[in-house]
Design an enzyme around this catalytic site. Structure first.
Site, mmCIF file in Angstrom:
data_model
loop_
_atom_site.group_PDB
_atom_site.id
_atom_site.type_symbol
_atom_site.label_atom_id
_atom_site.label_comp_id
_atom_site.label_asym_id
_atom_site.label_seq_id
_atom_site.Cartn_x
_atom_site.Cartn_y
_atom_site.Cartn_z
ATOM 1 N N ASP A 169 0.849 -1.137 0.045
ATOM 2 C CA ASP A 169 -0.188 -0.065 -0.073
ATOM 3 C C ASP A 169 0.909 1.119 0.056
ATOM 4 O OD1 ASP A 169 -2.569 1.345 0.208
ATOM 5 O OD2 ASP A 169 -2.111 1.496 2.316
ATOM 6 N N ASP B 252 -1.448 -1.394 6.068
ATOM 7 C CA ASP B 252 -1.461 -1.107 7.653
ATOM 8 C C ASP B 252 -3.187 -0.497 7.799
ATOM 9 O OD1 ASP B 252 -1.819 1.259 6.218
ATOM 10 O OD2 ASP B 252 -0.752 2.473 7.843
ATOM 11 N N ASP C 21 -7.006 -2.817 3.895
ATOM 12 C CA ASP C 21 -5.729 -3.884 3.389
ATOM 13 C C ASP C 21 -6.124 -5.138 3.945
ATOM 14 O OD1 ASP C 21 -4.291 -1.891 1.911
ATOM 15 O OD2 ASP C 21 -3.382 -1.412 3.991
#
Length: 760
Positions: free
Chosen positions: A449, A648, A652
Site C-alpha cells: 500500500d 496497515d 488492506d
C-alpha cells in the site's frame, strides 16, 4: 468489613492516620497475612478506587512439547506422542526441573560408567583388572554398579519408552529402551544363569556381559539430553529478554501529588505514573507532562531515540533517556504491546512449519523400520557371524537401535523456528506462525500500500503558489479558514501549516462542502472556494493556465487544489504525503533479495506513478478499492506468483488474509494486524527486508538441520548393523553409537542457535 482483593479474606478499615496520609481515601488492609502487600502498595487497597479491587490474577503456566507444539498441558510432564519433557509456553527464569534431575542422573551414571569401563576394557591398555579380580567377581561388581543405573537413573527412559509402546507412538525412547533393556537383560541372564546359553556362546562356565555398554549408553544419552535441555533453554532467551524490559515496579502519582513505588502488577488503566531519566517505561501510556527522548530500539529495532512530549504515546519496556515524563496508563498487563509481543513469539514457538511435514512423514515409518533393521541384523549375525555369534548379534542390534534415535530429526524444525521467532522479535519483526515464516522465504512478489506503508500517512503542505498578484499568506489564510470547517483528510495539513506560519484565520460564513469538488464559503465578506478543476469550472473560471503549473507539481506526487477569491483564480495549494526516509533504501534491498514490488493504492494514477518512479517500484495499480486489492492478489496467484501483501489499514485486511503472507504494520488498524502472519513493529519496509532475510536464513537453517539428522542416520545405521565388517573388520560399538546419537542432536541444536546471532 471488606474483602482483600488478593486473598479474598475479610479486612479491617484502617485508622485515621493512614487515611489522611493518602489523601483522605479510605483504605483496607488484610489482617490474615497480606499486611506486607498493603505496606508495599497501599493505593492498591483504596476502597474509593474500585477498579483496583477488580484486578484478576494472570492465568497459570501452561506447558508444551518442543517437537509437538499442538500438545498443551496445564502442568509439566512428558509429551504423549514423543515422550520428551514438556516446557513452559512462555519461558521463565525458574530453573528447569528436568535439567536439574537429568544433570544429577548424568553424573551418577558417569561415576558408575568409569569403573565399569576400566574393569571391562582396562586390559587393552595394560590394566587387567578383570584378571586380578577374577571373571566371576568382576561380573558381580559390574552387576552391582550397573543395576542402580539401569533401574533408577534410566527410569525416565523406560517410562517414556513404555508409554510410546502403549500409545502406539514409537519414538527415540522406544529405541533407547529396547537397546539398553536388551543389553542389560542379556547380561543379567549371563551372570546368574549362564547355563541357558548354548555351549558355543560360553567360555567354560562364563558368558560375556554388556553391563558397561548399557551404563555408558545411559550416561551418553544423559549427556546429550542435558546439552539439549540447556540449548533449548537458550531458545527462550529472546522472550526472557523481552519480559525483562518491563520494570518490576512503577512510580505512581497520587491525587495529592505524592509519589511512591508500586508493584507493576497493581497498576491499572488510568493510573498516573512518573518515568524518571534512565527508567524503563512500565506500561503503555500517554504523556501528560514533560518532554524527553525515548529509546525504542528493543521494541522496534530502531536505534535513534524518539522525541516524546505531551499527547504522545509511549510503550512499556522502552527506556526514557534524559527528561522526566508523567504518563497516564492506557494499557496494562496482557494488554501492553510488550505482552502482546511475548505472546506472539510464544505462539510462533507452538506453530508448525509446512516443512515439518517432511520430518513427520519420515518419523512415522522410521522407528518401525529401525526395529526391523535391528532384527534383521541380529538374525544375520546369529546365522553367519563369527564366534561368539550371539554376542556380535546383540551388539549389532543394540547399536542400530541406539544410533537411529530420531531426536535430531524431530528437533530440526521447531528449534529453528523458536530461535528465529525470538531473533525476529528483537529486530521488530513479529512472527505469528511458522507457516508464514516459511512462506516468506519463498515469496517472489510483494504488494504494498502507499499511504502509511511507503509514505508517512500524514499529509503536509508543500506549496502555496500565488496568481494574479495575490499574496501567499493571504491565500493560505483564506484556504485554511475554509478547511477548518472541513473533514477532508488534507484539510488538517493546510490548517496546521497556517498555524505554523502564524497566519490569522478569520471566521467563515455560508460554508458548503461540494462532494467530489471542494469547499466554498465567505471569509471576511469575500467569497472563497477551494477544490479541484471541476470546482473552478463551476465558478465560470478558466483553469487552463494554472493547470500547467498543477501538472508540474503532480509529477512529484503532490495533490493540487485551486483557490478562487472574489471571483478570480487566486492561487494553487499543494499537499503531499512525504515518503518515509527508509523506503527508498528498503525497496532497493527488496529488489536485491529477488522480489518484484507492486504498489496498490487508492490514489490517482498520476500521483501514484510519481511515487513509484521516485522509488523504483516495478508496477503501479492506482485507484483500487479494498476488493480490488484482493482481486489483484488472486490474479497474481493464478499466474503462479507467491504473494506477500504489506499494509496497515482496514482496507488492506481482505488482501492481507488472501495473500500467501500478510505483513501488517503495527502502527495500523487492529484488523490489519489480525489478518497478517507477520507484523512489523516499526511501520516501514525496513522491517519487511528483515523479515525476508530472517525467513530465508531460517529455511536454510532447517534444511541444514534435516541434513544433519538424515546424514547421521543414513550413514550410522548400516555401519551399526555391521555392513563394513566383512570388508574392513569394522563393527560399531553400542557405546560409540550412543555418542553419535547424542552428537547428532547437539549438532542440530547448535546450528539452530546460530539464528540468534544473525545480522538483520
Amino acid at each position: 468489613m471488606a474483602t482483600d482483593p488478593v486473598c479474598g479474606m475479610q479486612v479491617d478499615v484502617n485508622d485515621d492516620t493512614r487515611r489522611s496520609e493518602y489523601g483522605g481515601e479510605t483504605f483496607h488492609f488484610c489482617s490474615k497475612g497480606c499486611q506486607d502487600k498493603f505496606d508495599a502498595d497501599p493505593w492498591f487497597y483504596a476502597s474509593g478506587n474500585a477498579k483496583h479491587a477488580e484486578r484478576t490474577e494472570a492465568p497459570g503456566t501452561q506447558w508444551t512439547c518442543p517437537m509437538h507444539p499442538e500438545i498443551i498441558r496445564d502442568e509439566p510432564g512428558s509429551c504423549p506422542l514423543c515422550g520428551m519433557a514438556l516446557e513452559p509456553l512462555v519461558p521463565s527464569d525458574e530453573p528447569s526441573e528436568e535439567l536439574t534431575d537429568f544433570t544429577r542422573r548424568m553424573w551418577i551414571s558417569a561415576a558408575a560408567a568409569v569403573p565399569l569401563v576400566i574393569i571391562t576394557m582396562g586390559g587393552l591398555v595394560g590394566l587387567d583388572v578383570r584378571g586380578w579380580l577374577g571373571h566371576q567377581l568382576s561380573v558381580y561388581i559390574e552387576f552391582v554398579l550397573a543395576t542402580p543405573i539401569v533401574l533408577w537413573a534410566a527410569q525416565p527412559f523406560f517410562k517414556r519408552g513404555w508409554h510410546s509402546v502403549r500409545t502406539l507412538s514409537p519414538n527415540m525412547w522406544t529405541l533407547i529402551s529396547l537397546g539398553v533393556g536388551a543389553a542389560y537383560a542379556y547380561s543379567f541372564v549371563a551372570t546368574f544363569a549362564p547355563g541357558v546359553f548354548p555351549e558355543q556362546y560360553r567360555e567354560g562356565e562364563n558368558v560375556g556381559t554388556y553391563y558397561e555398554a548399557a551404563v555408558v549408553i545411559i550416561a551418553l544419552v544423559f549427556v546429550g539430553q542435558v546439552l539439549e535441555l540447556r540449548a533449548r533453554e537458550r531458545t527462550g532467551d529472546a522472550i526472557r529478554a523481552l519480559m525483562d524490559l518491563a520494570p518490576k515496579t512503577a512510580r505512581r502519582i497520587l491525587p495529592d501529588g505524592t509519589e511512591y513505588d508500586a508493584p507493576l502488577e497493581n497498576v491499572v488503566e488510568g493510573d498516573m505514573l512518573r518515568v524518571r531519566p534512565g527508567d524503563s517505561v512500565p506500561v503503555d501510556g500517554e504523556v501528560t507532562e514533560g518532554r524527553s527522548s525515548v529509546d525504542e530500539s528493543m521494541i522496534t529495532g530502531e536505534s535513534v531515540p524518539i522525541e516524546k512530549t505531551e499527547g504522545d504515546r509511549v510503550t512499556g519496556g522502552t527506556i526514557n533517556k534524559n527528561g522526566t515524563l508523567a504518563i497516564k496508563a492506557t494499557q496494562v498487563g496482557s494488554g501492553t504491546v510488550l505482552a502482546q509481543i511475548v505472546d506472539m513469539v510464544a505462539g510462533a514457538r507452538r506453530s508448525r512449519a509446512p516443512i515439518q511435514g517432511l520430518a513427520d512423514r519420515v518419523a512415522a515409518v522410521f522407528v518401525p523400520s529401525v526395529v526391523l533393521v535391528a532384527v534383521v541384523a541380529f538374525i544375520a549375525w546369529l546365522a553367519v557371524g563369527p564366534d561368539p555369534a550371539l554376542a556380535f548379534a546383540i551388539a549389532a542390534a543394540v547399536s542400530v537401535l541406539i544410533i537411529a534415535c530420531p531426536c535430531a530429526l524431530g528437533l530440526a524444525t521447531p528449534i529453528s523456528i523458536t530461535t528465529a521467532a525470538g531473533r525476529g522479535a528483537q529486530a521488530g519483526v513479529l512472527i505469528k506462525d511458522a507457516e508464514a515464516l516459511e512462506r516468506m522465504a519463498r515469496v517472489d512478489t510483494v504488494i504494498v500500500d502507499k499511504t502509511g506503508t511507503l509514505t508517512e500517512g500524514k499529509p503536509e503542505l508543500t506549496d502555496v503558489t500565488a496568481l494574479n498578484n495575490r499574496d501567499e499568506d493571504e491565500i493560505l489564510s483564506h484556504a485554511a479558514a475554509l478547511e477548518r470547517s472541513s473533514e477532508h483528510p488534507l484539510a488538517e495539513a493546510i490548517v496546521q501549516a497556517a498555524h505554523a506560519r502564524g497566519v490569522t484565520l478569520q471566521e467563515v460564513d455560508d460554508f458548503e462542502a461540494i462532494t467530489g469538488k471542494g469547499v466554498r464559503g465567505s471569509v471576511g465578506g469575500i467569497p472563497v472556494a477551494l477544490g479541484n478543476s471541476a470546482m473552478v469550472e463551476d465558478l465560470g473560471l478558466d483553469p487552463a493556465e494554472a493547470e500547467k503549473r498543477a501538472d508540474e507539481m503532480r509529477k512529484d506526487g503532490k495533490t493540487v487544489m485551486f483557490v478562487a477569491m472574489d471571483g478570480q483564480l487566486a492561487g494553487l495549494i499543494a499537499v503531499a504525503d512525504p515518503i518515509k526516509e527508509s523506503t527508498e533504501g528498503a525497496i532497493r534491498e527488496l529488489h536485491d533479495l529477488g522480489l518484484t514490488i507492486i504498489m496498490a493504492t487508492g490514489d490517482n494514477q498520476r500521483t501514484a506513478e510519481a511515487v513509484a518512479r521516485k522509488l523504483g517500484i516495478d508496477e503501479v495499480r492506482a485507484g483500487v478499492l479494498p476488493e480490488d486489492k484482493k482481486r489483484l492478489v488472486d490474479e497474481l496467484r493464478s499466474k503462479g506468483a507467491q504473494i506477500a501483501m504489506a499494509g496497515d489499514g482496514v482496507n488492506d485486511a481482505p488482501a492481507l488474509a488472501a495473500a500467501d503472507v500478510g505483513i501488517a504494520m503495527s502502527t495500523g488498524a487492529d484488523v490489519a494486524v489480525e489478518s497478517a502472519g507477520i507484523t512489523l513493529l516499526k511501520g516501514d519496509l525496513v522491517g519487511l527486508v528483515r523479515a525476508r532475510k530472517l525467513a530465508r536464513m531460517t529455511l536454510r537453517n532447517i534444511k541444514q538441520n534435516l541434513f544433519f539428522a538424515f546424514a547421521y542416520n543414513a550413514a550410522g545405521i548400516p555401519i551399526a548393523a555391521g555392513i563394513l565388517y566383512p570388508f574392513i573388520g569394522l563393527l560399531l560399538s553400542p557405546m560409540i553409537a550412543a555418542a553419535a546419537m547424542s552428537l547428532s542432536s547437539v549438532s542440530v541444536i547448535s546450528n539452530s542457535l546460530r539464528l540468534s546471532r544473525i545480522n538483520l
